[in-house]
Scaffold this active site. Structure first.
Site, PDB file in Angstrom:
ATOM      1  CG  ASP A 408      -1.890   1.145   1.218  1.00 50.58           C
ATOM      2  OD1 ASP A 408      -2.965   0.965   0.609  1.00 50.58           O
ATOM      3  OD2 ASP A 408      -1.583   2.193   1.802  1.00 50.58           O
ATOM      4  N   GLY A 450      -7.512   1.094  -5.738  1.00 48.05           N
ATOM      5  CA  GLY A 450      -6.894   2.297  -5.166  1.00 48.05           C
ATOM      6  C   GLY A 450      -5.386   2.280  -5.307  1.00 48.05           C
ATOM      7  CG  ASP A 451      -3.163   3.606  -1.966  1.00 45.43           C
ATOM      8  OD1 ASP A 451      -4.079   2.806  -1.653  1.00 45.43           O
ATOM      9  OD2 ASP A 451      -2.647   4.400  -1.167  1.00 45.43           O
ATOM     10  CD  GLU A 452      -5.914  -1.697  -0.582  1.00 49.51           C
ATOM     11  OE1 GLU A 452      -6.171  -1.400   0.579  1.00 49.51           O
ATOM     12  OE2 GLU A 452      -6.636  -2.507  -1.266  1.00 49.51           O
TER      13      GLU A 452
END
Length: 534
Positions: A408, A450-452
């Site tokens: 993340d 998302g940002d994962e």
């Protein structure tokens, strides 16, 4: 089912259309040819009938004129003094009769009171008959030649035609000379009575409009019959009104008939030549029947040739349809169809192949969209799940281990909030590129939202944790360099949670363990990695 396929067959439809056009053409030609032949043949037959009627009328006119000339000469030459000497008058009549026997029944002389003075050949009962009521006697007593109404002779008992001429002495008519001819007498009306047009018995009629009477005809039973009533026969009514010529008309019985009407000049009689329509237009019927027979033969030949020809022409199309049908049922792989010809069928198959290639490209594109992240091009959660199941199965078979790295991005929300989502998307893309450069080709790097990011390391040995930490360190090093976004330098960190498992681990448990390990790192407030063993 087979009948349904036959009814839907393009060959059957094309053949049916062709045969319908052919039948329409045959029927059009049948009626058009029949109409043309009827019109043309009707004119020819009418002219023939007119010529025949004219010939018969001319013959009758000659016979009448001969008798008129003879009777007029005899009336002029008759010595008046013989009117008081019956025996001498009979002898005089005998001499002339034997010389020119045109009047088959005979000659006789009548007084103004209707009594016969003398006759020849001598008829026993003639002398007792009074002829004063006869039209020809009354007319000749007025000083003119007259052809009487055809009647049945009082003395002879057969149909006869009387003629009379006045015997004039000093402007007076003391007697009338009468000549009587049997209607059936040889050499008189036999051309009309004995002639036949084809096999038609009722070919000619001789009509007296003045007396409203059929004098005689080709059928002897018509002799001395009355004319049809007005309104029963339109063409007859026209003839009575003065029509002369030939026409196709309907009989009172409703049958078609070609009739020619010609006048006998010396008498005003009408010669009617008749021919039934079935005989007159027999050629038309034969031609029409011949046309139908030939059309039937052509119909059969055309059907056979058309079926064979269309099957040969459309055979590649049928093969292509069967091939495509088998591909849709999964019996054959999706592949371009073979092209055997460069005609319209070949063009259609080539178009189908182009469409098939486009569908394959679209299917590949859809598959790519279904299993990959649209922003980074990395596998998505769905494809990661599939590969994780495959890796677990492989690890179970080979008794190896695997590692799952849950990553993340740190401080990514600040970039989104300050520089905007477009800048954030660019950072995500750059991050994906940096992470992709740290993994093996056999590993799977996925963006799950998302940002994962999640990295799957498969086929590991007992040193799985060391390998996973080494890969995690490479990922951390990849984030040491700031990101350049829209002219701004942005420093990001990354928190990595590592879950180590084997072939008997649960996919969801692995992912949850990696997520928990990642959150442990998050709580430290700096980039790094943490490991959990299952």
């Amino acid at each position: 089912m087979k009948s349904k396929r036959l009814s839907d067959s393009i060959i059957i439809r094309l053949l049916a259309l062709s045969l319908a056009i052919m039948i329409f053409g045959v029927l059009s030609r049948y009626y058009a040819l029949g109409s043309f032949l009827r019109q043309d043949l009707g004119q020819v037959v009418s002219e023939q009938q007119l010529a025949l009627a004219g010939y018969v009328a001319h013959d009758i006119d000659d016979k009448i004129r001969q008798r008129k000339a003879l009777l007029s000469r005899l009336a002029t030459a008759l010595p008046p003094e013989l009117l008081d000497r019956p025996d001498a008058l009979r002898a005089w009549l005998k001499e002339r009769y034997q010389y020119q026997p045109l009047f088959s029944i005979g000659l006789f002389v009548v007084r103004p009171d209707g009594r016969v003075i003398a006759d020849y050949p001598e008829v026993p009962h003639r002398m007792q008959v009074n002829y004063g009521d006869r039209d020809y006697i009354r007319q000749s007593l007025q000083g003119r030649f007259y052809i009487g109404k055809a009647i049945t002779g009082r003395s002879s008992g057969v149909p006869v035609l009387p003629m009379s001429a006045p015997v004039q002495v000093s402007g007076e008519v003391p007697a009338v000379l009468v000549g009587v001819t049997a209607i059936a007498a040889p050499g008189f009306l036999d051309l009309l009575q004995q002639s036949r047009i084809g096999d038609h018995r009722d070919s000619f009629l001789l009509i007296s409009p003045r007396d409203h009477q059929i004098i005689t005809g080709s059928q002897s039973e018509l002799t001395l019959q009355p004319m049809p009533e007005p309104g029963r026969d339109p063409l007859h009514d026209q003839a009575m009104a003065g029509y002369r010529g030939a026409a196709v008309a309907a009989t009172p019985q409703g049958e078609e008939e070609v009739r020619a009407i010609v006048q006998v000049p010396s008498t005003g009689w009408l010669v009617v030549a008749k021919l039934p329509g079935r005989d007159a237009f027999a050629t038309v019927a034969r031609v029409q029947h011949f046309t139908l027979r030939q059309a039937l033969i052509a119909f059969v030949v055309f059907s056979v040739l058309a079926c064979g020809g269309m099957y040969i022409v459309l055979r590649p199309l049928f093969r292509a349809a069967r091939h495509a049908d088998r591909m849709t049922r999964g019996e054959l792989p999706l592949e371009p169809l073979p092209i055997h010809r460069k005609d319209e069928v070949g063009y259609l198959i080539a178009s189908f192949n182009r469409l098939l290639r486009k569908l394959e490209d679209k299917q590949t594109e859809l598959a790519q969209m279904a299993h990959h992240d649209s922003l980074t091009g990395l596998p998505n959660r769905l494809l990661l799940s599939d590969r994780l199941h495959v890796a677990l199965a492989q690890a179970q078979r080979r008794e190896t281990r695997l590692a799952l790295l849950f990553m993340d991005l740190d401080s990514f929300k600040m970039i989104n909030d300050t520089l905007g989502h477009k800048a954030g998307d660019k950072v995500l893309w750059q991050a994906a590129q940096r992470l992709s450069g740290t993994v093996r080709q056999s590993d799977t790097l996925a963006r799950i939202g998302g940002d994962e990011f999640v990295l799957l390391l498969s086929d590991l040995d007992d040193k799985a944790e060391d390998i996973a930490r080494t890969v995690a360190d490479k990922c951390l090093e990849a984030f040491d360099t700031p990101f350049l976004v829209s002219g701004n330098s942005c420093q990001l960190g990354i928190s990595i949670g590592i879950a180590i498992g084997d072939g008997y681990s649960n996919p969801d448990s692995l992912l949850q363990a990696a997520d928990q390990a990642m959150y442990r790192v998050k709580k430290t407030g700096s980039s790094g990695s943490a490991t959990i063993h299952l």
